[in-house]
Write a protein that holds these residues in place. Structure first.
Motif, PDB file in Angstrom:
ATOM      1  N   LEU A 113     -27.123  29.709   5.434  1.00 53.99           N
ATOM      2  CA  LEU A 113     -28.387  29.971   4.734  1.00 53.99           C
ATOM      3  C   LEU A 113     -28.993  31.223   5.342  1.00 53.99           C
ATOM      4  CD1 LEU A 113     -29.874  26.385   4.581  1.00 53.99           C
ATOM      5  CD2 LEU A 113     -28.681  27.632   2.784  1.00 53.99           C
ATOM      6  N   ARG A 114     -29.512  32.105   4.494  1.00 51.96           N
ATOM      7  CA  ARG A 114     -30.008  33.377   5.002  1.00 51.96           C
ATOM      8  C   ARG A 114     -31.426  33.655   4.530  1.00 51.96           C
ATOM      9  NH1 ARG A 114     -25.083  37.368   3.863  1.00 51.96           N
ATOM     10  NH2 ARG A 114     -24.789  35.931   2.164  1.00 51.96           N
ATOM     11  N   ASP A 115     -32.356  33.531   5.446  1.00 47.22           N
ATOM     12  CA  ASP A 115     -33.697  34.051   5.254  1.00 47.22           C
ATOM     13  C   ASP A 115     -34.351  33.572   3.952  1.00 47.22           C
ATOM     14  OD1 ASP A 115     -35.711  35.447   6.340  1.00 47.22           O
ATOM     15  OD2 ASP A 115     -35.159  37.366   5.429  1.00 47.22           O
ATOM     16  N   ILE A 116     -34.457  32.261   3.806  1.00 43.83           N
ATOM     17  CA  ILE A 116     -35.032  31.706   2.576  1.00 43.83           C
ATOM     18  C   ILE A 116     -36.531  31.505   2.756  1.00 43.83           C
ATOM     19  CG2 ILE A 116     -35.087  29.661   1.098  1.00 43.83           C
ATOM     20  CD1 ILE A 116     -32.108  29.378   1.559  1.00 43.83           C
ATOM     21  N   ASP A 117     -37.306  32.071   1.853  1.00 44.84           N
ATOM     22  CA  ASP A 117     -38.756  31.884   1.847  1.00 44.84           C
ATOM     23  C   ASP A 117     -39.147  31.126   0.598  1.00 44.84           C
ATOM     24  OD1 ASP A 117     -39.561  33.329   4.195  1.00 44.84           O
ATOM     25  OD2 ASP A 117     -38.969  35.160   3.141  1.00 44.84           O
ATOM     26  N   LEU A 118     -40.053  30.169   0.767  1.00 47.39           N
ATOM     27  CA  LEU A 118     -40.413  29.349  -0.395  1.00 47.39           C
ATOM     28  C   LEU A 118     -41.722  28.621  -0.116  1.00 47.39           C
ATOM     29  CD1 LEU A 118     -39.293  28.297  -3.121  1.00 47.39           C
ATOM     30  CD2 LEU A 118     -38.340  26.386  -1.852  1.00 47.39           C
ATOM     31  N   GLU A 119     -42.558  28.530  -1.156  1.00 47.60           N
ATOM     32  CA  GLU A 119     -43.740  27.673  -1.081  1.00 47.60           C
ATOM     33  C   GLU A 119     -43.662  26.708  -2.243  1.00 47.60           C
ATOM     34  OE1 GLU A 119     -47.415  29.713  -1.149  1.00 47.60           O
ATOM     35  OE2 GLU A 119     -47.407  30.159   0.994  1.00 47.60           O
ATOM     36  N   LEU A 120     -43.759  25.438  -1.938  1.00 42.36           N
ATOM     37  CA  LEU A 120     -43.661  24.433  -2.994  1.00 42.36           C
ATOM     38  C   LEU A 120     -44.979  23.674  -3.050  1.00 42.36           C
ATOM     39  CD1 LEU A 120     -41.499  23.182  -4.937  1.00 42.36           C
ATOM     40  CD2 LEU A 120     -41.200  21.417  -3.202  1.00 42.36           C
ATOM     41  N   ARG A 121     -45.543  23.590  -4.268  1.00 36.03           N
ATOM     42  CA  ARG A 121     -46.846  22.951  -4.419  1.00 36.03           C
ATOM     43  C   ARG A 121     -46.707  21.561  -5.013  1.00 36.03           C
ATOM     44  NH1 ARG A 121     -51.185  26.250  -3.930  1.00 36.03           N
ATOM     45  NH2 ARG A 121     -50.620  28.408  -3.472  1.00 36.03           N
ATOM     46  N   ALA A 122     -47.661  20.705  -4.684  1.00 35.38           N
ATOM     47  CA  ALA A 122     -47.669  19.351  -5.245  1.00 35.38           C
ATOM     48  C   ALA A 122     -47.702  19.437  -6.760  1.00 35.38           C
ATOM     49  CB  ALA A 122     -48.881  18.584  -4.725  1.00 35.38           C
ATOM     50  N   GLY A 123     -46.936  18.599  -7.410  1.00 35.70           N
ATOM     51  CA  GLY A 123     -46.975  18.521  -8.864  1.00 35.70           C
ATOM     52  C   GLY A 123     -46.070  19.509  -9.573  1.00 35.70           C
ATOM     53  N   GLU A 124     -45.343  20.340  -8.835  1.00 33.86           N
ATOM     54  CA  GLU A 124     -44.483  21.300  -9.531  1.00 33.86           C
ATOM     55  C   GLU A 124     -43.008  20.942  -9.391  1.00 33.86           C
ATOM     56  OE1 GLU A 124     -43.913  25.356  -8.552  1.00 33.86           O
ATOM     57  OE2 GLU A 124     -43.984  25.016  -6.393  1.00 33.86           O
ATOM     58  N   ALA A 142     -28.859  10.737 -18.526  1.00 33.11           N
ATOM     59  CA  ALA A 142     -29.403  11.995 -18.021  1.00 33.11           C
ATOM     60  C   ALA A 142     -30.843  12.164 -18.480  1.00 33.11           C
ATOM     61  CB  ALA A 142     -28.544  13.169 -18.496  1.00 33.11           C
ATOM     62  N   ALA A 143     -31.106  11.821 -19.736  1.00 29.94           N
ATOM     63  CA  ALA A 143     -32.468  11.926 -20.251  1.00 29.94           C
ATOM     64  C   ALA A 143     -33.402  11.007 -19.479  1.00 29.94           C
ATOM     65  CB  ALA A 143     -32.489  11.597 -21.738  1.00 29.94           C
ATOM     66  N   THR A 144     -32.933   9.793 -19.171  1.00 27.28           N
ATOM     67  CA  THR A 144     -33.748   8.854 -18.397  1.00 27.28           C
ATOM     68  C   THR A 144     -34.095   9.448 -17.028  1.00 27.28           C
ATOM     69  OG1 THR A 144     -32.427   7.109 -19.383  1.00 27.28           O
ATOM     70  CG2 THR A 144     -33.884   6.477 -17.571  1.00 27.28           C
ATOM     71  N   ILE A 145     -33.067  10.007 -16.376  1.00 27.46           N
ATOM     72  CA  ILE A 145     -33.291  10.544 -15.036  1.00 27.46           C
ATOM     73  C   ILE A 145     -34.262  11.723 -15.092  1.00 27.46           C
ATOM     74  CG2 ILE A 145     -32.177  11.798 -13.156  1.00 27.46           C
ATOM     75  CD1 ILE A 145     -29.719   9.986 -13.593  1.00 27.46           C
ATOM     76  N   ARG A 146     -34.059  12.629 -16.057  1.00 33.75           N
ATOM     77  CA  ARG A 146     -34.948  13.791 -16.149  1.00 33.75           C
ATOM     78  C   ARG A 146     -36.380  13.365 -16.424  1.00 33.75           C
ATOM     79  NH1 ARG A 146     -30.742  16.708 -19.911  1.00 33.75           N
ATOM     80  NH2 ARG A 146     -29.191  17.144 -18.312  1.00 33.75           N
ATOM     81  N   GLN A 147     -36.532  12.378 -17.303  1.00 35.52           N
ATOM     82  CA  GLN A 147     -37.881  11.914 -17.610  1.00 35.52           C
ATOM     83  C   GLN A 147     -38.536  11.329 -16.359  1.00 35.52           C
ATOM     84  OE1 GLN A 147     -39.460  12.302 -20.779  1.00 35.52           O
ATOM     85  NE2 GLN A 147     -41.151  11.926 -19.356  1.00 35.52           N
ATOM     86  N   ALA A 148     -37.752  10.559 -15.598  1.00 36.12           N
ATOM     87  CA  ALA A 148     -38.310   9.957 -14.374  1.00 36.12           C
ATOM     88  C   ALA A 148     -38.718  11.044 -13.383  1.00 36.12           C
ATOM     89  CB  ALA A 148     -37.282   9.010 -13.738  1.00 36.12           C
ATOM     90  N   LEU A 149     -37.920  12.115 -13.311  1.00 39.81           N
ATOM     91  CA  LEU A 149     -38.275  13.212 -12.406  1.00 39.81           C
ATOM     92  C   LEU A 149     -39.573  13.877 -12.858  1.00 39.81           C
ATOM     93  CD1 LEU A 149     -34.752  14.850 -11.828  1.00 39.81           C
ATOM     94  CD2 LEU A 149     -36.046  13.451 -10.208  1.00 39.81           C
ATOM     95  N   LEU A 150     -39.700  14.079 -14.170  1.00 42.27           N
ATOM     96  CA  LEU A 150     -40.917  14.707 -14.690  1.00 42.27           C
ATOM     97  C   LEU A 150     -42.136  13.817 -14.463  1.00 42.27           C
ATOM     98  CD1 LEU A 150     -39.634  16.360 -17.979  1.00 42.27           C
ATOM     99  CD2 LEU A 150     -40.231  17.470 -15.825  1.00 42.27           C
ATOM    100  N   ASP A 151     -41.946  12.525 -14.657  1.00 42.01           N
ATOM    101  CA  ASP A 151     -43.055  11.592 -14.428  1.00 42.01           C
ATOM    102  C   ASP A 151     -43.512  11.642 -12.979  1.00 42.01           C
ATOM    103  OD1 ASP A 151     -42.853  10.878 -17.042  1.00 42.01           O
ATOM    104  OD2 ASP A 151     -41.831   8.966 -16.685  1.00 42.01           O
ATOM    105  N   LEU A 152     -42.530  11.788 -12.105  1.00 47.52           N
ATOM    106  CA  LEU A 152     -42.841  11.839 -10.687  1.00 47.52           C
ATOM    107  C   LEU A 152     -43.688  13.076 -10.378  1.00 47.52           C
ATOM    108  CD1 LEU A 152     -42.071  10.249  -8.092  1.00 47.52           C
ATOM    109  CD2 LEU A 152     -40.238  11.903  -7.762  1.00 47.52           C
ATOM    110  N   ALA A 153     -43.298  14.206 -10.952  1.00 48.18           N
ATOM    111  CA  ALA A 153     -44.066  15.436 -10.752  1.00 48.18           C
ATOM    112  C   ALA A 153     -45.458  15.277 -11.348  1.00 48.18           C
ATOM    113  CB  ALA A 153     -43.345  16.620 -11.391  1.00 48.18           C
ATOM    114  N   GLU A 154     -45.516  14.638 -12.481  1.00 45.99           N
ATOM    115  CA  GLU A 154     -46.792  14.397 -13.156  1.00 45.99           C
ATOM    116  C   GLU A 154     -47.733  13.603 -12.250  1.00 45.99           C
ATOM    117  OE1 GLU A 154     -49.323  14.931 -16.242  1.00 45.99           O
ATOM    118  OE2 GLU A 154     -47.350  15.812 -15.930  1.00 45.99           O
ATOM    119  N   ALA A 155     -47.118  12.660 -11.491  1.00 46.77           N
ATOM    120  CA  ALA A 155     -47.920  11.828 -10.589  1.00 46.77           C
ATOM    121  C   ALA A 155     -48.300  12.575  -9.315  1.00 46.77           C
ATOM    122  CB  ALA A 155     -47.150  10.549 -10.251  1.00 46.77           C
TER     123      ALA A 155
END
Lengths: 360, 507
Positions: free
Chosen positions: B270-281, B434-447
């Protein structure tokens, strides 16, 4: 044509049944071998499996059963923990020797003072000796990635050399007329590991072996350590993902198996053996490996396997004496037991399919 | 009309408990790119294995050039001019390209002659390849070239390709398609297996759709809408995952100059990774496999320790914290490899629940396992994510890939993570799951949770991500809003065609 087919899940029924099937097959094949040697197979099998318990000399051989099974079970319980995690401590024999040396040295340091503290101090020293000897392969593996099979096995021979040096030098009985070997600890009341119930062979070490079986069972089924051990053995990557530190696990498993082997050595030197001689070790540490596998690396199984193994040893000696069976035949008989166990073991993960393939 | 190259009639193959192919019949014409479509478990693999001689059908016949064709083993199929490029490469990392090609041949010529042939064939078809390079150093796209060139050296008449684009960048896909068109022009037929409908519409002349082992439709993909084909595959109308919209909160995860050496041979540093991750995204991370995805996931999960100061969770430095400590904090992870990494194959689902859910679901007390609670948690995951299994006592290995994937993703989602890192969440999972999993991931972000979704599937990433970044050689591109990001821009972010300039056009 007979084919082997992988079962979707390992069969629980076969996991329990294989040791019994293996014992039965050993009796058949062993009986055949005894018959070929011109001995009555039924009598030979009876001499090995029945006479030690209920024969004419049972009053002598029955206590021997516990005396021999005790260290086997104690060591095998410790080994099984590591084996389940894929950590192969093959050097329990060396850890057993070191436990005995540490314990004997501790006991002899107090000689001839009488105190109730001597025996517990020897127990601690015995465990410490085994642990320290096991830490050599453990730490080398963690730090440098060495192979613990090789290192632990090689250390057995170092331990034997150390034992000889102790028996001939530092720990030699000053009143022993120059013969090798230490004072007899069994005749030093504060250090002696005597039968808890006289005449049964049930000494402290056997009691501890039984406790180890119970603790081992609880740890394997209910404790996080047992879960981590199983996890690391089955899928190392999943184990790391599950939070297991592989180096930590190696140190813990090697430490426990070394400690228990050291304790077995301590109880042996303070009791049945009595003194530390150059021929003190008789292979319990190696036989315990067979016991651990025969017992399916399961504590209850190890308890039964240890008793069975002790039985074949005592019965084997009896058969040598009474029926003039050669030692090699007895050893082969014991070897068959492991051979059949491993062979039948295939059935837990696979099943036989009769008939041709659908389209050849 | 001439006879088709390959005719399949009434092929049926049953395994204990499942009919993989039932009365499958279709033809592949000469010089045709024929798509084989279907969900996981629809019977595509069994069918192509039959053609390639790996599987013998119970009933039914095949005819090649009008003559009966029943290869008892792949060697016979290859001798008849059938070649196959598998989805999973069978290459040895430590050997060079020519040696790997030689290993797959019946009577390989001397290595230097073979190397010459490899150069000629690979240049002729626009797939330049250096025969002397070590395979372990090649990108996934280049590895695929090795497999393809190995097939082309046998001068096949039918080339079977199983999910060939799953490891390629968009630019590499274009190069591959050029090669396929060239082969088609020479009269080679191609059986093309994929579930990426847009690709099939681009390259294929005919499509056969399988569902539950049966042929349920044939169509011309150039004139059929992707949605229609998808619904034929699934046998139901599809719903697209949706979410209300991107409100984001505090920065929860911060990577500053994250660097780490490759944890194993042929891994990626891994080389010099910069990242900011915000709640809900939801941050989607794309990239061709082997560009640091596994390593980044391991650095975040805590399986791989990193130098201090590189990873902050809610302002707290966690680079040296272990897996368990990170779980306690709420940083959870679901690795790509289900068997043996995300789950222990021989352990029950209850035990696999204990594998990760101990710290957050209170399944361990004073070092002792609480089996009752663990079983209850496993049951909740099974119910919520519709995992098809007899019960929590079933061994993980006994579950189908899709069902196990639902379980391991569900297990993390149900622990209410604050940050969830998922690697290939729908890999090998059928469209409905796959649709179920994606929806669950989106719901999680929504929460309110922050998500990092690492995937090879660009469609998936575009569908669920708020921002998109690409991993390339262990570096992460600056994240950009996913909305309105064009395929060319994504391709550039993925590192273009990995400097593998195509030879099309000049030849």
């Amino acid at each position: 044509m007979i084919r082997l087919e992988r079962r979707p899940e390992p069969s629980r029924a076969w996991t329990v049944a294989t040791p019994f099937v293996a014992v039965a097959l050993t009796m058949v094949a062993g009986g055949l071998m005894f018959a070929l040697l011109g001995k009555d197979p039924v009598e030979a099998i009876r001499t090995i499996f029945w006479d030690p318990l209920f024969g004419d000399f049972a009053s002598y051989s029955r206590p021997q059963l516990l005396v021999k099974a005790g260290p086997l079970i104690l060591i095998a319980i410790g080994l099984s923990l590591g084996f389940r995690a894929g950590i192969w401590n093959i050097g329990a024999e060396g850890q057993y020797i070191l436990g005995a040396i540490f314990a004997a040295a501790t006991g002899l340091a107090f000689y001839p003072a009488e105190s109730w503290l001597v025996f517990p101090a020897m127990i601690l020293a015995g465990a410490l000796g085994g642990i320290l000897w096991a830490m050599i392969p453990a730490l080398l593996k963690v730090r440098f990635g060495t192979n613990e099979v090789l290192v632990s096995l090689m250390l057995v021979y170092v331990a034997e050399a150390l034992l000889a040096s102790m028996a001939l030098g530092l720990l030699r009985n000053p009143e022993g007329m120059g013969f090798p070997g230490s004072r007899n600890l069994a005749q030093y009341p504060s250090a002696a590991n005597l039968d808890l119930i006289p005449g049964t062979g049930l000494h402290w070490g056997v009691a501890l072996a039984l406790i180890a079986v119970i603790v081992g069972q609880v740890v394997m089924t209910r404790h996080q350590l047992g879960f981590r051990v199983r996890l690391a053995g089955q899928s190392p990557r999943a184990a790391v993902f599950g939070g297991v530190n592989p180096g930590w696990l190696i140190v813990v498993c090697m430490g426990i198996s070394g400690g228990l082997a050291g304790l077995a050595g301590m109880f042996e030197v303070a009791g049945p053996a009595g003194r530390l001689g150059i021929d003190f070790n008789v292979g319990y540490g190696f036989t315990a490996i067979i016991v651990a596998f025969l017992g399916r690396l399961n504590p209850i199984g190890i308890l039964l396997a240890g008793l069975l193994m002790a039985l074949t040893y005592i019965g084997g000696e009896l058969a040598q004496l009474q029926m003039n069976l050669p030692l090699a035949a007895i050893q082969m008989f014991q070897g068959m037991l492991l051979f059949f166990l491993l062979a039948v073991d295939v059935l837990t993960a696979f099943r036989f399919r009769m008939g041709r393939r659908a389209v050849a | 009309m001439t006879t088709p190259l390959l005719e399949l009639s009434g092929l049926t193959k049953a395994y204990p408990g499942v009919v993989a192919n039932s009365e499958v019949s279709f033809d592949i014409a000469r010089g045709e790119v024929h798509a084989l479509l279907g969900e996981n478990g629809a019977g595509k693999s069994t069918l192509v294995k039959t053609i390639y001689g790996l599987v013998q059908p119970d009933t039914g016949q095949m005819r090649l050039d009008g003559k009966p064709f029943a290869p008892p083993e792949p060697r016979a199929a290859r001798a008849s001019g059938v070649a196959m490029v598998f989805q999973h490469f069978s290459l040895f990392d430590a050997m060079n390209v020519a040696e790997n090609v030689a290993l797959g041949m019946e009577e390989p010529p001397a290595l230097n002659r073979l190397a010459q042939q490899i150069r000629e064939v690979s240049n002729a078809y626009g797939l330049p390849l250096d025969p002397d390079r070590i395979v372990g150093d090649l990108s996934a796209g280049e590895r695929q070239r090795v497999e393809i060139v190995r097939c082309l050296l046998q001068e096949p008449r039918l080339l079977i390709m199983d999910e060939p684009t799953s490891v390629l960048t968009p630019q590499e896909v274009n190069i591959l398609f050029e090669t396929l068109r060239k082969l088609r022009a020479e009269g080679v037929s191609i059986l093309y297996i994929s579930h990426k409908l847009e690709e099939i519409r681009t390259i294929c002349d005919q499509a056969t759709i399988l569902r539950h082992g049966k042929v349920v439709g044939k169509c011309d993909p150039k004139t059929t809408a992707a949605r229609d084909m998808a619904e034929q595959m699934v046998g139901a109308t599809l719903s697209t995952p949706s979410r209300a919209g991107g409100r984001t909160g505090e920065v929860v995860l911060e990577l500053t100059g994250l660097s780490a050496p490759a944890p194993r041979a042929f891994g990626t540093a891994l080389r010099d990774i910069d990242l900011e991750l915000r709640a809900g995204e939801v941050l989607g991370i794309g990239g061709v496999a082997g560009n640091g995805q596994d390593e980044l996931a391991m650095a975040l999960s805590g399986e791989m320790a990193t130098a201090p100061g590189m990873i902050r969770f809610k302002g707290r430095e966690i680079g040296r914290e272990g897996v368990t400590a990170r779980r306690h904090m709420g940083l959870l992870c679901a690795p790509e490899e289900r068997m043996g990494h995300a789950a222990a194959p021989d352990m029950s689902l209850t035990e696999n629940a204990l594998l990760t859910a101990g710290p957050r679901e209170d399944l361990v007390r004073h070092g002792f396992l609480r089996w009752g609670r663990a079983k209850g948690f496993a049951e909740k995951v099974i119910e919520r994510f519709d995992v098809r299994t007899p019960g929590p006592g079933t061994a993980a290995r006994a579950l189908s890939g899709g069902n196990l994937q639902k379980f391991v993703i569900g297990r993390e989602i149900m622990q209410r993570p604050e940050v969830l890192v998922v690697n290939q969440p729908t890999w090998g999972v059928d469209a409905a799951a796959a649709a179920t999993i994606r929806q669950a991931l989106l719901d999680l972000a929504e929460a309110g949770a922050a998500l990092i979704v690492i995937s090879q599937d660009l469609d998936e990433l575009m569908e669920i991500s708020d921002r998109f970044a690409a991993l390339n050689g262990g570096t992460l591109s600056a994240p950009r809003p996913a909305q309105g990001l064009g395929i060319d821009e994504i391709g550039m972010m993925l590192g273009g065609a990995h400097d593998m300039a195509p030879a099309h056009g000049e030849s």
